[in-house]
Design an enzyme around this catalytic site. Structure first.
Site, PDB file in Angstrom:
ATOM      1  N   ASP A 200       0.350  -1.590   0.365  1.00 17.74           N
ATOM      2  CA  ASP A 200       0.105  -0.037   0.233  1.00 17.74           C
ATOM      3  C   ASP A 200       0.741   1.055  -0.228  1.00 17.74           C
ATOM      4  O   ASP A 200       1.382   1.440   0.808  1.00 17.74           O
ATOM      5  CB  ASP A 200      -1.089  -0.042   1.058  1.00 17.74           C
ATOM      6  CG  ASP A 200      -1.583   0.864   1.295  1.00 17.74           C
ATOM      7  OD1 ASP A 200      -1.595   2.440   1.028  1.00 17.74           O
ATOM      8  OD2 ASP A 200      -2.611   1.299   2.140  1.00 17.74           O
ATOM      9  N   GLN A 203       0.775   6.537   1.115  1.00 21.43           N
ATOM     10  CA  GLN A 203       0.535   8.351   1.775  1.00 21.43           C
ATOM     11  C   GLN A 203       2.717   8.249   1.066  1.00 21.43           C
ATOM     12  O   GLN A 203       2.538   8.832   0.969  1.00 21.43           O
ATOM     13  CB  GLN A 203       1.542   7.203   3.380  1.00 21.43           C
ATOM     14  CG  GLN A 203      -0.026   7.573   4.033  1.00 21.43           C
ATOM     15  CD  GLN A 203      -0.623   9.283   3.481  1.00 21.43           C
ATOM     16  OE1 GLN A 203       0.303   9.641   3.771  1.00 21.43           O
ATOM     17  NE2 GLN A 203      -2.114   8.860   3.600  1.00 21.43           N
ATOM     18  N   LYS A 226      -3.613  11.715  -3.723  1.00 20.29           N
ATOM     19  CA  LYS A 226      -2.746  12.586  -2.338  1.00 20.29           C
ATOM     20  C   LYS A 226      -1.720  12.923  -2.899  1.00 20.29           C
ATOM     21  O   LYS A 226      -0.586  13.375  -2.299  1.00 20.29           O
ATOM     22  CB  LYS A 226      -2.427  11.064  -1.463  1.00 20.29           C
ATOM     23  CG  LYS A 226      -3.870  10.689  -0.365  1.00 20.29           C
ATOM     24  CD  LYS A 226      -3.766   9.573   0.247  1.00 20.29           C
ATOM     25  CE  LYS A 226      -4.175   8.567   0.835  1.00 20.29           C
ATOM     26  NZ  LYS A 226      -5.241   9.082   1.635  1.00 20.29           N
TER      27      LYS A 226
END
Lengths: 407, 149
Positions: A200, A203, A226
């Site tokens: 993942d 971020q 993001k």
């Protein structure tokens, strides 16, 4: 080349707006980043000059749309070091990418008695899909613990990875602790027991330069929104041989080769996984966001954020806050979760908002991690390319004010 | 009409109840206990009720969370001590309508509770203010003691 945040700030129209009559200090980029003019303009230009469906039109306009869409795939592949655009599946975001793997590769490969390993710091988007998979298949979900500094207990990997482990799901950077995880170490250990690893990178992608081959991951997911791009676009990177052997995800147009009344054959990867008309303008915007970040240089982005995060950690610590996650900026990204003893994070977020400062308060979609930290919620400030020391100072002033109310 | 600034709202009412909550802790004995939380932000309320016929003989709460969630529950428990179940249900309904912006809220009737109206300006915090009241309505329904008007 170093990054001039004051100049970067000017690329983001929203940062010229006011909040409660004060200068907008946006410190919630870990939730979603703001968008530069270049990305906004690129999407407008697509609608004004190139809009058509992709992979269909015989006419010139259709070719333009397809070229813009596939151009974003090339930019995406380049951005993460993928050897081929065939490895890049566009989705609507990280969550859909992870669920794609759950419904295709994992359903075919994870069975009763098998194990799926995640970490204690996963976002719900890399936890719930595996809970659901395990409930459906009878596999067992295990969680690699973290230590008191918010780092993974890599020393326990041998205990948690077994010959029953089929999949490891882990984040490259934590959305709560900021911790940057040693994905390559885990990938090597996972492969040694025959497991696959899904990363993942929601971020990490906006903040870190990485290469999927260096990470040696099997799957990797992130979202555009993001990282200066629009919502509704993201991708799944998958190793080509795995994508080839996986069954399709959604059925519909675009993902087929030939269709009969009662059966069909599938398109080549990655189209096999892109059923229906995709979010074309958003994907084009994602390509523009990648190019914007490439122009800044991801190394410069990282360097700027390390400096700013160090400044923020020092200042937030100096007002007596408890900070969660590693304190060394080499081990962490630019999200800083913290609590002030006197002030509940919800109260804090409301009060600092009056000063124009946007921070997040809550469980950050990581309830099991909150339990592990022993808190119901934390405040979180997250920094990006357009934030400056002045923004950190505005946060500190606002926090002092919120403390003042409660003492 | 009240025009409390956020600071006034906090300082005059909310922080008083947050720092010195009334009727906080387990009620012993109790007839019903109900625990509810606010999944978005983790506020928690455990509500204890003791009935005497059609009256709330006792009401207390336990919990943790932001000042608005805890102060609102404290104000509720203080206000409804010994109230009739009908009045409690009516008041809860009135507070919920006030927080939804459907009713102005009567200063004289609400007394200190009118302070909660200051929260309406902060939409994301309304659910904090209503956690205790929602739990009360649910507890009354579960106990078969009547539903709010």
């Amino acid at each position: 080349m170093s990054l001039d945040a004051q100049r970067v700030k000017k690329d983001f129209p929203i940062l010229e707006t006011l909040a409660h009559g004060k200068r907008l200090v946006y410190l919630d980029s870990a939730a979603t980043s703001q968008k530069p003019r270049a990305v906004i303009d690129r999407m407008v230009r697509f609608y004004e000059e190139e809009n058509a469906n992709v992979h269909r039109g015989i006419y010139e306009l259709g070719e333009k749309a397809t070229a813009a869409y596939e151009g974003a795939r090339e930019a995406s592949a380049r951005f993460i070091g993928a050897r081929s655009t065939r490895s890049i599946v566009f989705t609507k975001g990280t969550t859909e990418s992870i669920n794609l793997v759950r419904y295709t590769w994992a359903r075919a490969n994870v069975h009763e008695g098998d194990e799926v390993l995640v970490t204690e710091m996963e976002h719900h988007s890399n936890l719930i899909p595996w809970q659901l998979l395990c409930a459906e298949t009878g596999a067992t979900l295990r969680h690699l613990p973290i230590d008191d500094d918010g780092k993974l207990r890599i020393d326990l990997l041998g205990e948690y990875l077994t010959d029953r482990t089929k999949l490891v799901g882990m984040s490259l950077m934590s959305n709560v602790l900021g911790t940057i995880n040693p994905v390559r170490t885990v990938a090597d250990a996972a492969h040694a027991v025959g497991a696959r690893i899904l990363v993942d990178a929601a971020q990490a992608a906006p903040h870190l330069s990485f290469d999927v081959n260096d990470l040696d991951c099997d799957f990797l997911a992130f979202s555009a929104h993001k990282m200066c791009g629009p919502t509704g676009a993201g991708l799944l990177y998958g190793r080509e041989d795995l994508l080839e052997e996986m069954p399709p995800f959604h059925g519909g147009g675009e993902m087929i080769r030939e269709v009969w009344a009662d059966h069909a054959t599938w398109a080549e990867i990655p189209q096999k996984f892109e059923a229906g008309t995709p979010n074309i303008a958003q994907v084009v915007g994602m390509g523009a966001a990648i190019e914007y970040l490439e122009d800044l240089g991801m190394d410069a982005v990282r360097e700027h954020e390390m400096q700013l995060t160090k400044y923020a950690l020092d200042r937030i610590f100096s007002i007596g806050a408890t900070i969660y996650g590693p304190m060394d900026v080499h081990d962490r990204g630019s999200v800083v979760s913290f609590n002030l003893e006197e002030v509940h994070p919800h109260d804090m977020a409301t009060i600092v908002d009056q000063e124009g400062v946007c921070i997040r308060a809550g469980h950050h979609c990581a309830q099991p991690l909150m339990r592990k930290l022993g808190v119901p919620a934390t405040a979180r400030a997250s920094f990006y390319i357009y934030n400056t020391e002045e923004d950190v100072d505005a946060l500190i002033d606002a926090l002092e004010k919120s403390k003042g109310w409660f003492i | 009409m009240v025009h409390l600034s956020l600071e006034d709202l906090y300082k005059e009412v909310i922080l008083d109840h947050y720092r010195s909550p009334r009727n906080k802790g387990r009620l012993d004995p109790y007839d019903i206990v109900l625990e509810r939380n606010n999944p978005l932000c983790g506020d928690e309320i455990e509500l204890f009720l003791k009935f005497d016929g059609d009256k709330l003989e006792g009401i207390s709460f336990d919990g943790k969370g932001c000042s608005i969630s805890q102060a609102s529950a404290s104000m509720m428990a203080e206000r409804l001590q010994g109230a009739s179940i009908k009045d409690a249900a009516d008041l809860a309904g009135g507070i919920k309508r006030m927080m939804a912006g459907e009713e102005e809220g009567d200063d004289d009737e609400l007394g200190e509770l009118i302070a909660l109206k200051g929260v309406v300006k902060y939409p994301v915090r309304i659910k904090c203010a209503l956690l205790g009241w929602d739990t009360l309505v649910e507890a009354l329904e579960e106990s078969g003691k009547g539903v709010p008007s």
